[in-house]
Write a protein that holds these residues in place. Sequence first.
Motif, PDB file in Angstrom:
ATOM      1  N   THR A   1       2.339   6.453  -3.963  1.00 59.41           N
ATOM      2  CA  THR A   1       3.062   5.636  -2.870  1.00 59.41           C
ATOM      3  C   THR A   1       3.191   3.562  -3.560  1.00 59.41           C
ATOM      4  O   THR A   1       4.512   3.263  -3.551  1.00 59.41           O
ATOM      5  CB  THR A   1       2.617   5.805  -1.385  1.00 59.41           C
ATOM      6  OG1 THR A   1       2.661   6.884  -1.224  1.00 59.41           O
ATOM      7  CG2 THR A   1       3.400   4.589  -0.696  1.00 59.41           C
ATOM      8  N   ILE A   2       1.878   3.613  -4.427  1.00 60.87           N
ATOM      9  CA  ILE A   2       1.947   2.406  -4.692  1.00 60.87           C
ATOM     10  C   ILE A   2       2.355   1.732  -5.957  1.00 60.87           C
ATOM     11  O   ILE A   2       2.968   0.949  -6.039  1.00 60.87           O
ATOM     12  CB  ILE A   2       0.027   1.801  -4.882  1.00 60.87           C
ATOM     13  CG1 ILE A   2      -0.720   2.191  -3.502  1.00 60.87           C
ATOM     14  CG2 ILE A   2      -0.458   0.789  -5.448  1.00 60.87           C
ATOM     15  CD1 ILE A   2      -2.224   1.641  -3.197  1.00 60.87           C
TER      16      ILE A   2
ATOM     17  N   LEU B   1      -6.235  -7.489   3.538  1.00 60.72           N
ATOM     18  CA  LEU B   1      -5.451  -6.600   3.499  1.00 60.72           C
ATOM     19  C   LEU B   1      -4.947  -6.245   2.205  1.00 60.72           C
ATOM     20  O   LEU B   1      -5.153  -4.880   1.669  1.00 60.72           O
ATOM     21  CB  LEU B   1      -3.506  -6.411   4.335  1.00 60.72           C
ATOM     22  CG  LEU B   1      -3.408  -6.820   6.256  1.00 60.72           C
ATOM     23  CD1 LEU B   1      -2.528  -7.013   6.468  1.00 60.72           C
ATOM     24  CD2 LEU B   1      -4.503  -5.204   6.634  1.00 60.72           C
ATOM     25  N   GLY B   2      -4.647  -7.004   1.754  1.00 61.85           N
ATOM     26  CA  GLY B   2      -4.565  -7.253  -0.013  1.00 61.85           C
ATOM     27  C   GLY B   2      -5.060  -8.769  -0.379  1.00 61.85           C
ATOM     28  O   GLY B   2      -5.126  -9.819   0.254  1.00 61.85           O
ATOM     29  N   HIS B   3      -5.583  -8.428  -2.241  1.00 59.89           N
ATOM     30  CA  HIS B   3      -5.770  -9.211  -2.851  1.00 59.89           C
ATOM     31  C   HIS B   3      -5.628  -9.834  -4.057  1.00 59.89           C
ATOM     32  O   HIS B   3      -5.779  -7.871  -4.598  1.00 59.89           O
ATOM     33  CB  HIS B   3      -6.901  -9.965  -2.244  1.00 59.89           C
ATOM     34  CG  HIS B   3      -8.010 -11.382  -3.047  1.00 59.89           C
ATOM     35  ND1 HIS B   3      -7.518 -12.088  -2.852  1.00 59.89           N
ATOM     36  CD2 HIS B   3      -9.071 -10.670  -3.401  1.00 59.89           C
ATOM     37  CE1 HIS B   3      -8.445 -13.060  -3.338  1.00 59.89           C
ATOM     38  NE2 HIS B   3      -9.738 -12.101  -3.724  1.00 59.89           N
ATOM     39  N   THR B   4      -5.750 -10.509  -4.575  1.00 56.87           N
ATOM     40  CA  THR B   4      -5.797 -10.676  -5.915  1.00 56.87           C
ATOM     41  C   THR B   4      -5.585 -12.506  -6.475  1.00 56.87           C
ATOM     42  O   THR B   4      -5.434 -12.809  -5.795  1.00 56.87           O
ATOM     43  CB  THR B   4      -4.695  -9.241  -6.902  1.00 56.87           C
ATOM     44  OG1 THR B   4      -5.086  -9.490  -8.472  1.00 56.87           O
ATOM     45  CG2 THR B   4      -3.016 -10.762  -6.627  1.00 56.87           C
ATOM     46  N   GLN B   5      -6.472 -12.297  -7.982  1.00 58.08           N
ATOM     47  CA  GLN B   5      -6.820 -13.276  -8.459  1.00 58.08           C
ATOM     48  C   GLN B   5      -5.997 -13.836  -9.729  1.00 58.08           C
ATOM     49  O   GLN B   5      -6.951 -12.179 -10.791  1.00 58.08           O
ATOM     50  CB  GLN B   5      -8.328 -13.662  -7.919  1.00 58.08           C
ATOM     51  CG  GLN B   5      -8.620 -14.503  -6.883  1.00 58.08           C
ATOM     52  CD  GLN B   5      -9.957 -15.000  -7.151  1.00 58.08           C
ATOM     53  OE1 GLN B   5     -10.824 -14.756  -7.711  1.00 58.08           O
ATOM     54  NE2 GLN B   5     -10.429 -15.685  -5.670  1.00 58.08           N
TER      55      GLN B   5
ATOM     56  N   ALA C   1      -2.136  -0.458   5.003  1.00 54.82           N
ATOM     57  CA  ALA C   1      -0.756  -1.722   5.053  1.00 54.82           C
ATOM     58  C   ALA C   1       0.239  -1.546   3.825  1.00 54.82           C
ATOM     59  O   ALA C   1       1.062  -1.767   4.175  1.00 54.82           O
ATOM     60  CB  ALA C   1      -1.759  -3.492   4.599  1.00 54.82           C
ATOM     61  N   ALA C   2      -0.781  -1.100   3.188  1.00 54.08           N
ATOM     62  CA  ALA C   2       0.593  -0.711   2.160  1.00 54.08           C
ATOM     63  C   ALA C   2       0.804   0.488   2.650  1.00 54.08           C
ATOM     64  O   ALA C   2       2.406  -0.080   1.979  1.00 54.08           O
ATOM     65  CB  ALA C   2      -0.669  -0.088   0.821  1.00 54.08           C
ATOM     66  N   LEU C   3       1.059   1.396   3.047  1.00 51.35           N
ATOM     67  CA  LEU C   3       1.757   2.874   2.858  1.00 51.35           C
ATOM     68  C   LEU C   3       2.720   2.210   4.688  1.00 51.35           C
ATOM     69  O   LEU C   3       4.551   2.068   4.272  1.00 51.35           O
ATOM     70  CB  LEU C   3       1.275   3.682   4.185  1.00 51.35           C
ATOM     71  CG  LEU C   3       1.980   4.285   4.271  1.00 51.35           C
ATOM     72  CD1 LEU C   3       3.053   5.401   3.487  1.00 51.35           C
ATOM     73  CD2 LEU C   3       0.876   6.117   5.188  1.00 51.35           C
TER      74      LEU C   3
ATOM     75  N   ASN D   1       6.045  -6.385   3.053  1.00 47.51           N
ATOM     76  CA  ASN D   1       5.410  -5.518   2.178  1.00 47.51           C
ATOM     77  C   ASN D   1       4.473  -6.022   1.076  1.00 47.51           C
ATOM     78  O   ASN D   1       4.443  -7.036   0.473  1.00 47.51           O
ATOM     79  CB  ASN D   1       7.109  -5.115   1.597  1.00 47.51           C
ATOM     80  CG  ASN D   1       6.435  -3.886   0.160  1.00 47.51           C
ATOM     81  OD1 ASN D   1       5.399  -4.152  -0.365  1.00 47.51           O
ATOM     82  ND2 ASN D   1       7.465  -2.933   0.232  1.00 47.51           N
ATOM     83  N   LEU D   2       3.054  -5.215   1.946  1.00 46.49           N
ATOM     84  CA  LEU D   2       1.779  -6.050   0.601  1.00 46.49           C
ATOM     85  C   LEU D   2       1.489  -5.531  -0.137  1.00 46.49           C
ATOM     86  O   LEU D   2       1.405  -6.023  -1.284  1.00 46.49           O
ATOM     87  CB  LEU D   2       1.331  -5.333   1.701  1.00 46.49           C
ATOM     88  CG  LEU D   2       0.119  -5.432   1.076  1.00 46.49           C
ATOM     89  CD1 LEU D   2      -1.144  -6.980   1.434  1.00 46.49           C
ATOM     90  CD2 LEU D   2      -1.925  -4.590   1.463  1.00 46.49           C
ATOM     91  N   VAL D   3       2.261  -4.367  -1.083  1.00 51.60           N
ATOM     92  CA  VAL D   3       2.220  -3.595  -2.299  1.00 51.60           C
ATOM     93  C   VAL D   3       3.386  -5.042  -3.082  1.00 51.60           C
ATOM     94  O   VAL D   3       2.719  -6.008  -4.508  1.00 51.60           O
ATOM     95  CB  VAL D   3       2.555  -2.432  -2.910  1.00 51.60           C
ATOM     96  CG1 VAL D   3       2.885  -2.565  -3.997  1.00 51.60           C
ATOM     97  CG2 VAL D   3       1.864  -1.857  -1.944  1.00 51.60           C
TER      98      VAL D   3
END
Length: 258
Positions: free
Chosen positions: A71-72, A122-126, A138-140, A151-153
Amino acid sequence: MISLKGRRRRRLLTSAFRPDWREIIERNVPLFLRLPDSDKAELLGHVQVFVAEKIWEGCGGLELTDEIRITIAAQACVLLLHRDSDYYPRVKVILVYPSSYVATDERSIGGGIWEEGEEHRLGHTQQQLGAIVLAWDAALHGSRVYGDGQNLVLHEFAHQLDFEGWGTDGTPMLDTRQQYLSWARVLGAEYEALRRMDDAGEPSLLNAYGATNPAEFFAVVTEFFFEKPVELRAKHPALYDELKGFYRQDPADLTVGE
Ligand SMILES: [Zn+2]
């Protein structure tokens, strides 16, 4: 000479897609169902490469399943269609929590003072992290609920595309000088307009979180480009065109006749 990685990718791109994986995508990723057949085929190939090349880790007691990975992956790979892609080369690991998680963060509270605090994420990147962190619920939800502009992803992976350009300024890698000029002009003006509306408390089609900084603006408008393409094209045609040029997709056109 073709590298080992290149050979492996080619094998993954062309091998048959597992029917149970396809069922997961059809159940959880409405974005996939809207794509033309040729794009669906391209996407499934990308998913096989993406799932195989990334390290996946469940956190906070989450046991990873095919459903979570697929799904991701299917959402992340929508951003790669039609483009010459190296599958988010900076992302080595995908960390998945069952739900929102608590992160320790340093934040400015003004006057050059930084405070360390905890926040629910809910989500993070750097840019230097080498990872994407996501809350599975949250991704689903962001995927299954199509058309709300969230859309988090897509959001977190758009940040990664930004990092592939220069720095974290909301500008991904573009092809020509002309494109960079046009991107800066259009996205710069749209970002400033959103900031002004946010300051004035006026409603906008775009999520006000995009007024945080140009990097968040790019991530937010990417969500809207795929989730609310018709509305985005109607209200922000120049912005829509820039995104269409970069993503080499025209999602508003796919929804004609609905
Ligand atoms: Zn963000």
